[in-house]
Design a protein around this motif. Structure first.
Motif, PDB file in Angstrom:
ATOM      1  N   GLU A 185       2.050   7.103  -6.527  1.00 54.56           N
ATOM      2  CA  GLU A 185       1.130   8.196  -6.847  1.00 54.56           C
ATOM      3  C   GLU A 185       1.790   9.554  -6.594  1.00 54.56           C
ATOM      4  O   GLU A 185       1.675  10.477  -7.418  1.00 54.56           O
ATOM      5  CB  GLU A 185      -0.138   8.065  -5.997  1.00 54.56           C
ATOM      6  CG  GLU A 185      -0.981   6.824  -6.278  1.00 54.56           C
ATOM      7  CD  GLU A 185      -1.762   6.950  -7.574  1.00 54.56           C
ATOM      8  OE1 GLU A 185      -2.255   5.938  -8.043  1.00 54.56           O
ATOM      9  OE2 GLU A 185      -1.850   8.066  -8.106  1.00 54.56           O
ATOM     10  N   GLN A 186       2.496   9.643  -5.469  1.00 57.64           N
ATOM     11  CA  GLN A 186       3.133  10.915  -5.156  1.00 57.64           C
ATOM     12  C   GLN A 186       4.253  11.231  -6.155  1.00 57.64           C
ATOM     13  O   GLN A 186       4.413  12.378  -6.573  1.00 57.64           O
ATOM     14  CB  GLN A 186       3.694  10.864  -3.730  1.00 57.64           C
ATOM     15  CG  GLN A 186       2.606  10.795  -2.658  1.00 57.64           C
ATOM     16  CD  GLN A 186       3.183  10.660  -1.259  1.00 57.64           C
ATOM     17  OE1 GLN A 186       4.372  10.415  -1.089  1.00 57.64           O
ATOM     18  NE2 GLN A 186       2.338  10.810  -0.259  1.00 57.64           N
TER      19      GLN A 186
ATOM     20  N   ASN B   2       4.872   4.476 -13.907  1.00 56.46           N
ATOM     21  CA  ASN B   2       4.345   4.221 -12.571  1.00 56.46           C
ATOM     22  C   ASN B   2       3.433   3.013 -12.497  1.00 56.46           C
ATOM     23  O   ASN B   2       3.354   2.363 -11.465  1.00 56.46           O
ATOM     24  CB  ASN B   2       3.577   5.450 -12.066  1.00 56.46           C
ATOM     25  CG  ASN B   2       4.498   6.588 -11.666  1.00 56.46           C
ATOM     26  OD1 ASN B   2       4.997   6.616 -10.561  1.00 56.46           O
ATOM     27  ND2 ASN B   2       4.753   7.491 -12.588  1.00 56.46           N
ATOM     28  N   TYR B   3       2.718   2.689 -13.577  1.00 52.65           N
ATOM     29  CA  TYR B   3       1.716   1.638 -13.484  1.00 52.65           C
ATOM     30  C   TYR B   3       2.017   0.433 -14.357  1.00 52.65           C
ATOM     31  O   TYR B   3       1.613  -0.678 -14.028  1.00 52.65           O
ATOM     32  CB  TYR B   3       0.340   2.185 -13.867  1.00 52.65           C
ATOM     33  CG  TYR B   3      -0.141   3.258 -12.937  1.00 52.65           C
ATOM     34  CD1 TYR B   3      -0.610   2.947 -11.668  1.00 52.65           C
ATOM     35  CD2 TYR B   3      -0.121   4.585 -13.321  1.00 52.65           C
ATOM     36  CE1 TYR B   3      -1.045   3.931 -10.809  1.00 52.65           C
ATOM     37  CE2 TYR B   3      -0.551   5.581 -12.467  1.00 52.65           C
ATOM     38  CZ  TYR B   3      -1.015   5.243 -11.216  1.00 52.65           C
ATOM     39  OH  TYR B   3      -1.434   6.220 -10.357  1.00 52.65           O
TER      40      TYR B   3
ATOM     41  N   SER C  87       4.010  17.247 -12.619  1.00 55.85           N
ATOM     42  CA  SER C  87       4.042  18.698 -12.455  1.00 55.85           C
ATOM     43  C   SER C  87       5.386  19.275 -12.879  1.00 55.85           C
ATOM     44  O   SER C  87       5.457  20.383 -13.427  1.00 55.85           O
ATOM     45  CB  SER C  87       3.759  19.060 -10.991  1.00 55.85           C
ATOM     46  OG  SER C  87       4.748  18.502 -10.149  1.00 55.85           O
ATOM     47  N   HIS C  88       6.462  18.514 -12.659  1.00 64.65           N
ATOM     48  CA  HIS C  88       7.782  19.006 -13.032  1.00 64.65           C
ATOM     49  C   HIS C  88       7.977  18.974 -14.541  1.00 64.65           C
ATOM     50  O   HIS C  88       8.458  19.947 -15.149  1.00 64.65           O
ATOM     51  CB  HIS C  88       8.847  18.144 -12.344  1.00 64.65           C
ATOM     52  CG  HIS C  88      10.244  18.482 -12.760  1.00 64.65           C
ATOM     53  ND1 HIS C  88      10.881  19.634 -12.377  1.00 64.65           N
ATOM     54  CD2 HIS C  88      11.117  17.799 -13.529  1.00 64.65           C
ATOM     55  CE1 HIS C  88      12.086  19.654 -12.894  1.00 64.65           C
ATOM     56  NE2 HIS C  88      12.274  18.555 -13.591  1.00 64.65           N
ATOM     57  N   GLU C  89       7.593  17.888 -15.190  1.00 65.42           N
ATOM     58  CA  GLU C  89       7.858  17.723 -16.615  1.00 65.42           C
ATOM     59  C   GLU C  89       6.900  18.526 -17.492  1.00 65.42           C
ATOM     60  O   GLU C  89       7.261  18.941 -18.578  1.00 65.42           O
ATOM     61  CB  GLU C  89       7.779  16.236 -16.983  1.00 65.42           C
ATOM     62  CG  GLU C  89       8.899  15.393 -16.391  1.00 65.42           C
ATOM     63  CD  GLU C  89      10.266  15.892 -16.822  1.00 65.42           C
ATOM     64  OE1 GLU C  89      10.384  16.371 -17.979  1.00 65.42           O
ATOM     65  OE2 GLU C  89      11.201  15.838 -16.030  1.00 65.42           O
TER      66      GLU C  89
ATOM     67  N   VAL D 162       0.839  -1.205   0.000  1.00 67.07           N
ATOM     68  CA  VAL D 162       0.000   0.000   0.000  1.00 67.07           C
ATOM     69  C   VAL D 162       0.870   1.250   0.000  1.00 67.07           C
ATOM     70  O   VAL D 162       0.611   2.225  -0.730  1.00 67.07           O
ATOM     71  CB  VAL D 162      -0.944  -0.014   1.214  1.00 67.07           C
ATOM     72  CG1 VAL D 162      -1.709   1.297   1.320  1.00 67.07           C
ATOM     73  CG2 VAL D 162      -1.920  -1.181   1.112  1.00 67.07           C
ATOM     74  N   GLN D 163       1.940   1.227   0.821  1.00 68.45           N
ATOM     75  CA  GLN D 163       2.817   2.384   0.886  1.00 68.45           C
ATOM     76  C   GLN D 163       3.533   2.617  -0.438  1.00 68.45           C
ATOM     77  O   GLN D 163       3.712   3.759  -0.873  1.00 68.45           O
ATOM     78  CB  GLN D 163       3.849   2.188   2.008  1.00 68.45           C
ATOM     79  CG  GLN D 163       4.744   3.383   2.247  1.00 68.45           C
ATOM     80  CD  GLN D 163       3.955   4.615   2.655  1.00 68.45           C
ATOM     81  OE1 GLN D 163       3.019   4.526   3.439  1.00 68.45           O
ATOM     82  NE2 GLN D 163       4.344   5.762   2.130  1.00 68.45           N
TER      83      GLN D 163
END
Length: 385
Positions: free
Chosen positions: A181-182, A244-245, A189-191, A174-175
């Motif tokens: 996600e983070q 990420n996925y 947001s950066h790219e 879960v973590q």
């Protein structure tokens, strides 16, 4: 009874056998009529054959017999002998009640001691089992991000240790999902900041050209740059989602003119040098390679942007020799770095993190080092077949 009859004939003389007598617990007589009445009433005709035992029990179907009568005839050299015996239930005595009471007291004492021993053993066993379970419960409530990386404590029982490991693995999964996600939000947001800036600046330029009524060719060029920037945002989003996925899904590769790509990315980042006494040197040699274009743009764009953004004076050198790309730029001093905190305010560390992750995913070799106030980055591209 046979043994008694033989012994009787050997021990008792012929003259003494006429009268019925008790011998060895049996009533013995030479005439059936001389035996006690209980034998005669039980067997009126008497035993007929020698050594043939007769028995009669006084009982009903559902009760124990009150008495049992045995009778037998045994022929000896001196004539026949008749033997009988009557067995009855023992009469009540004064000793039995006291013994029974003592036996009941002993049984009761032993029962109390056994019950007490079992209770104590059960309590100790329950306490021995409940303490590790309470420890497991307290450990579960105290889990946080730091403790998830620590080994599982020993809870004395294999089953509890396995349960603790399952709990830790579940919470770790879960973590990790939350961390993904983070990271995705930070990376996105950066790219997406650069293409969004390009779109906004070109929109402003288009407005000014519309006011001055410049040539249509200039307007078309602006629209083309906006279109490329929007496509870049789309590809960036798809790449970050894949990162990420779906890390096992391969990206589509295509043949890329590497020097042209480097110069294009460097030209897009020139706005970061506005107002700075910084010059650039870009040295390339012709080289084509087959690579996934979107991750390649992200990696090389991040490295060039970081070099431009964190260089305040001097010269940024971008050198490409076949599949090896070297970027060198003067970096802030430690005092400037501590006062401005560029890694937090500008996303410098985040860009390098994303570059490292993407390089590992697509098999590129990426190294970064710093010597004094000079930052060196080397990327070796692994071409796809």
């Amino acid at each position: 009874m046979e043994k008694t009859a033989r012994t009787f004939s050997e021990v008792i003389g012929a003259g003494e056998r006429q009268q019925a007598r008790e011998f060895s617990g049996f009533d013995v007589a030479t005439q059936w009529s001389n035996l006690p009445a209980y034998a005669r009433s039980a067997f009126p005709n008497g035993p007929g054959e020698s050594a043939n035992l007769q028995k009669k029990a006084d009982r009903t179907l559902f009760s124990r017999p009150g008495s049992i009568i045995f009778a037998m005839r045994y022929d000896t050299a001196n004539g026949p002998l008749y033997l009988s015996q009557k067995l009855t239930s023992p009469e009540a005595s004064t000793v039995l009640p006291q013994a029974a009471r003592q036996n009941r007291m002993f049984t009761l004492t032993v029962s109390v001691l056994v019950i007490g021993f079992i209770s104590i053993v059960g309590w100790l066993l329950l306490r021995h089992v409940s303490r590790p379970m309470a420890k497991l419960r307290a450990w579960t409530h105290s889990l946080d991000n730091e403790k998830l990386s620590h080994p599982v404590p020993d809870f004395s029982y294999l089953e509890l240790n396995e349960m603790a490991e399952l709990i830790r693995n579940s919470l770790s999964s879960v973590q990790q999902a939350v961390d993904r996600e983070q990271r995705f939000l930070r990376h996105a947001s950066h790219e997406l900041r650069t293409p969004i800036s390009i779109i906004r600046s070109n929109i402003e330029l288009q407005r000014k050209l519309a006011q001055k009524r410049e040539r249509l060719a200039d307007e078309q060029s602006i629209i083309d740059r906006i279109d490329r920037a929007s496509l870049t945002m789309k590809h960036l989003t798809e790449t970050l989602l894949w990162l990420n996925y779906e890390p096992d899904m391969p990206l589509q590769s295509q043949t890329v003119n590497l020097p042209e790509l480097i110069r294009e990315l460097a030209a897009e980042m020139t706005y970061l040098l506005a107002g700075k006494p910084v010059t650039t040197e870009i040295s390339t040699l012709p080289y084509n390679c087959t690579v996934p274009l979107v991750p390649a743009r992200i990696i090389l764009g991040n490295l060039i942007r970081n070099a431009y953004q964190h260089c305040w004076e001097g010269t940024v050198i971008v050198e490409q020799r076949e599949n090896r790309i070297t970027i060198t730029n003067p970096a802030e001093s430690d005092a400037q770095n501590a006062s401005t905190k560029p890694s937090e305010s500008t996303g410098y560390g985040l860009g390098l993190e994303l570059t490292t992750t993407l390089s590992q995913r697509i098999g590129w070799h990426y190294t970064a080092s710093r010597q004094g106030n000079v930052h060196h980055v080397i990327v070796e591209i692994e071409a796809f077949t």
